[in-house]
Scaffold this active site. Structure first.
Site, PDB file in Angstrom:
ATOM      1  N   THR A 465       0.807  -1.217   0.000  1.00  0.00           N
ATOM      2  CA  THR A 465       0.000   0.000   0.000  1.00  0.00           C
ATOM      3  C   THR A 465       0.840   1.266   0.000  1.00  0.00           C
ATOM      4  O   THR A 465       0.300   2.361  -0.170  1.00  0.00           O
ATOM      5  CB  THR A 465      -0.923   0.013   1.229  1.00  0.00           C
ATOM      6  OG1 THR A 465      -0.141  -0.232   2.398  1.00  0.00           O
ATOM      7  CG2 THR A 465      -1.978  -1.073   1.113  1.00  0.00           C
ATOM      8  N   LYS A 699      -8.066   9.822   4.611  1.00  0.00           N
ATOM      9  CA  LYS A 699      -9.214   8.940   4.835  1.00  0.00           C
ATOM     10  C   LYS A 699      -8.940   7.501   4.392  1.00  0.00           C
ATOM     11  O   LYS A 699      -9.715   6.606   4.717  1.00  0.00           O
ATOM     12  CB  LYS A 699     -10.450   9.482   4.110  1.00  0.00           C
ATOM     13  CG  LYS A 699     -10.916  10.817   4.654  1.00  0.00           C
ATOM     14  CD  LYS A 699     -12.378  11.087   4.380  1.00  0.00           C
ATOM     15  CE  LYS A 699     -12.651  11.459   2.956  1.00  0.00           C
ATOM     16  NZ  LYS A 699     -14.036  11.964   2.770  1.00  0.00           N
ATOM     17  N   GLY A 700      -7.886   7.278   3.644  1.00  0.00           N
ATOM     18  CA  GLY A 700      -7.550   5.914   3.231  1.00  0.00           C
ATOM     19  C   GLY A 700      -8.162   5.550   1.900  1.00  0.00           C
ATOM     20  O   GLY A 700      -9.316   5.878   1.618  1.00  0.00           O
ATOM     21  N   GLU A 703      -9.237   0.172   0.376  1.00  0.00           N
ATOM     22  CA  GLU A 703     -10.411  -0.669   0.118  1.00  0.00           C
ATOM     23  C   GLU A 703     -11.311  -0.104  -0.977  1.00  0.00           C
ATOM     24  O   GLU A 703     -11.939  -0.846  -1.736  1.00  0.00           O
ATOM     25  CB  GLU A 703     -11.240  -0.826   1.404  1.00  0.00           C
ATOM     26  CG  GLU A 703     -10.460  -1.101   2.668  1.00  0.00           C
ATOM     27  CD  GLU A 703      -9.877  -2.498   2.742  1.00  0.00           C
ATOM     28  OE1 GLU A 703     -10.165  -3.316   1.854  1.00  0.00           O
ATOM     29  OE2 GLU A 703      -9.126  -2.766   3.694  1.00  0.00           O
TER      30      GLU A 703
END
Length: 736
Positions: A465, A699-700, A703
């Protein structure tokens, strides 16, 4: 403390991965690459039935085979405690504790020998007689035990029945998603080495502290006596989030034979040993007015869980917060089956639930003659529908509009089957996407040394990631150092605590901890020079200084400052270190609902109706991921997730034989995944602004890349053909 602006800013830049040279030269040490003097090898023997008991197990031939040190079965294994409750739920049951068989492939013996070949040969000599019973394998089998909302996540607001009664149109359907198996290219591996009562473990884990804590509970030894190492893991996609039986058995075997032991799963064992995305059956019903207003949503889902496991994926939960709708009901159930323990697989729960919701939303728009994009914008919610609070940030509207513009959505003609290119039918489809906020406490430590370099560490992992890179960038910016003067280490449970790499939460949790640690480090330097008459920083506080070019200086007087190196040298110090912690924000404190990532997905498909051929030819992802720390690695996450979504939509299905419970396609020759020819042109746009709920504003995006792709493809298929497909994966027979 502030940081230098302009050219010195390195966060956000699309820098290459700092660990890339090690990876491309084959020098990065993965768990399988380690070795110890005297190390021996283990191999598992798996059950060949899905339910029943072991009547007799004969390990004599294996025990006498060349090189064999021991064979451990339930008859000889010690009693082990079950692992502890974790942030992700209970640990899987301890292995080989009795004669019961709960799923096909369940470990019934572990063989330890001098070489891998000897161990695997001896494993083939173990003879097991079973007393089989009929296996439960279908989530809709009426004999299965049903777990009702085990974590209390069902929702209900308004009056759903009244909402449907008031609707001008009601659409409903049954959607199914199959088991999918996490299939990282690298096989999961564990090495365990005991030194008296201390244990060192190399493991393919996404969460070193969880492995340490679990093994401590299972073997009843202090956590301080266990060290777990995972500096490089490779892909995991969720397979490394739990402590699986093979890890426990490797540690057990090493203790029994008093040698370091390595165990590497085979590819077929990857299908039975390290989790999978559970299958689901979902019933969704949507009521809408003629004007296109949602008035009722009912989403019910049932998914599979193992006989003695508690993994939970509430597939319907996302429907409770996706749109403005006064009457919503979501219900999730689980059926206990004779299947291997499920686990997280990229975008758990949302990967299944969004498929049903967004296909049904598309169908509702079609029922009232409204463009799918216009319909979603009409029912857009600016507040969290359950909490009634505004989101901490939400740029989904911008994602819709910018994504549609980049994709060329305006060229879409509304009639199904109306767009063609020769024999090919062309379809445009889209989906709205969200992924829940997830962040948990984390710690980091940072040191600055006399040579002017910084050393940062935390017990996180990097599963591709970009954690190595973005944390190096962040530390460099916060301390005002060049990238090559910062070293970031991870993957060691002796380092400060970090949560799992998963749930799109690590970057925010670790980044905020690092932000605090760097601030604390600056305070430590200022404390040293507080009364130092030789320092131009004498008496300065954190708000008075800026970092840049390896030095601290007064913000209002850039010529009044000095380097970290000068301060350390004058005071006779080799280095100064500081720790930092992060804690997640709470909605009640913010007065807002903490927001996860949002996105809009657009795809183009081409279908040959005569042959049933389906090609995804274009994909655009417009993503609100908050502050993006590295555009290159973030875009890579979205691209990878999109490929995973295409895989979910068109290829992946773990096929279980209904008679035996055996997984029938447990090889890369039979379990289909996309190859280069299946990957379309992809475009990624980042929208929105930093999220104020986080010190870093992230916030990522790990996914969100997968969510919505399957629904967008399904909606594009409907636009191209007029057929509404509700079962994944979409196959040729469904299109003919």
């Amino acid at each position: 403390m502030t940081t230098v602006e302009g050219a010195r800013t390195v966060v956000g830049a699309g820098l290459d991965r700092v660990e890339a040279p090690l990876k491309v030269t084959g020098s990065a040490p993965y768990p399988n690459d380690f070795s110890y003097p005297g190390m021996v090898h283990a191999a598992l023997v798996g059950s060949t039935i899905a339910a029943g008991r072991i009547r007799r197990i004969d390990a004599s031939a294996a025990q006498s085979a060349p090189g064999v040190l021991t064979v451990i079965t339930h008859l000889t294994a010690p009693q082990l405690e079950r692992g502890p409750m974790t942030l992700l739920g209970p640990s899987p049951p301890a292995p080989m504790q009795d004669d019961r068989i709960l799923h096909y492939g369940q470990p019934v013996a572990v063989v330890v020998a001098a070489s891998l070949e000897q161990a695997r040969h001896a494993a083939s000599l173990v003879r097991v007689e079973y007393e089989p019973t009929e296996a439960l394998l279908d989530v809709e089998d009426p004999r299965a035990e049903i777990l009702v909302d085990p974590w209390g996540l069902d929702t209900e607001r308004g009056d759903v029945a009244a909402g449907f009664a008031a609707a001008d149109a009601v659409v409903e359907g049954r959607y199914t998603t199959p088991d999918n198996t996490n299939n990282p290219l690298g096989l999961m591996a564990t090495i365990a080495s005991w030194h008296g009562d201390s244990l060192t473990v190399h493991d393919s884990t996404q969460w070193p502290h969880n492995v340490r804590n679990s093994l401590a509970a299972i073997f009843k030894i202090p956590e301080s006596g266990i060290r777990v190492l995972a500096p490089y893991v490779g892909g995991g996609f969720g397979a490394g989030l739990r402590v699986w039986p093979h890890t426990v058995l490797t540690a057990l075997a090493a203790r029994e034979v008093r040698h370091p032991v390595k165990l590497v799963l085979t590819r077929p064992q990857m299908f039975t040993s390290v989790g999978h995305r559970p299958n689901s059956v979902q019933h969704i019903k949507i009521g809408v007015t003629a004007a296109g207003d949602l008035v009722a949503i009912e989403h019910r889902g049932i998914s599979s869980v193992a006989m003695e496991d508690d993994d939970y994926e509430p597939v319907s939960l996302g429907s409770a917060v996706a749109y403005t709708c006064p009457n919503v009901l979501t219900r999730d159930r689980q059926a206990r089956l004779n299947v291997p323990c499920p686990g997280s697989m990229r975008a758990p729960a949302e990967g299944q639930g969004n498929f049903a919701l967004e296909c049904a939303i598309d169908e509702a728009a079609h029922a009232v003659g409204m463009d799918p994009l216009e319909f979603r914008l009409r029912n857009y919610t600016e507040v969290h529908p359950v909490l009634g609070l505004p989101w901490s940030s939400k740029a989904l509207r911008e994602c819709y509009t910018r994504g549609a513009e980049r994709f060329g959505w305006s060229r879409r003609t509304p009639e199904t089957g109306s767009m063609r290119d020769g024999r090919w039918l062309i379809g445009y489809g889209m989906a709205g996407v969200s992924y829940p906020f997830y962040q948990v406490p984390c710690q980091a430590r940072v040191s600055v040394r006399r040579d002017g370099s910084a050393f940062v560490r935390s017990a996180a992992t990097d599963i591709g990631t970009g954690t190595y890179t973005v944390m190096t960038q962040l530390a460099a910016e916060l301390l005002g150092l060049d990238i090559d003067r910062v070293r970031f280490d991870l993957g060691d449970s002796d380092m400060p605590y970090a949560p799992q790499a998963g749930g799109s939460g690590l970057t925010g949790a670790l980044g905020n901890a690092l932000h605090t640690a760097c601030g604390n480090l600056v305070r430590e330097f200022l404390e040293i020079v507080r009364d130092d008459e030789a320092s131009p920083l004498r008496g300065a506080g954190p708000d008075d200084v800026t970092t840049g070019e390896g030095r601290l200086y007064r913000t209002d007087a850039p010529d009044r400052g000095e380097s970290f190196t000068d301060i350390l040298g004058r005071h006779g110090l080799e280095e100064i270190s500081a720790d930092g912690r992060s804690t997640p924000p709470e909605a009640q404190q913010l007065g807002k609902a903490t927001a996860g990532a949002f996105a809009a997905k657009f795809v183009e498909v081409r279908i040959d109706p005569g042959l049933g051929l389906l090609r995804v030819t274009r994909a655009v992802s417009a993503v609100d991921g908050g502050r993006i720390l590295n555009e290159k690695t973030a875009a890579s996450q979205i691209v990878g997730g999109t490929v995973g979504g295409i895989s979910q939509a068109l290829f992946e299905e773990t096929a279980t034989d209904p008679g035996t419970g055996r997984i029938a396609n447990a090889t890369f020759g039979d379990y289909l995944v996309p190859v280069n020819a299946d990957v379309p042109d992809m475009d990624v746009i980042f929208c929105g602004a930093p999220d104020p709920a986080s010190a870093l504003g992230t916030k990522g995006v790990g996914e969100i890349g997968l969510v919505g792709v399957a629904a967008a493809i399904g909606n594009a298929i409907h636009h191209a053909t007029g057929r509404r497909l509700r079962s994944l994966p979409f196959t040729i027979d469904q299109l003919l």
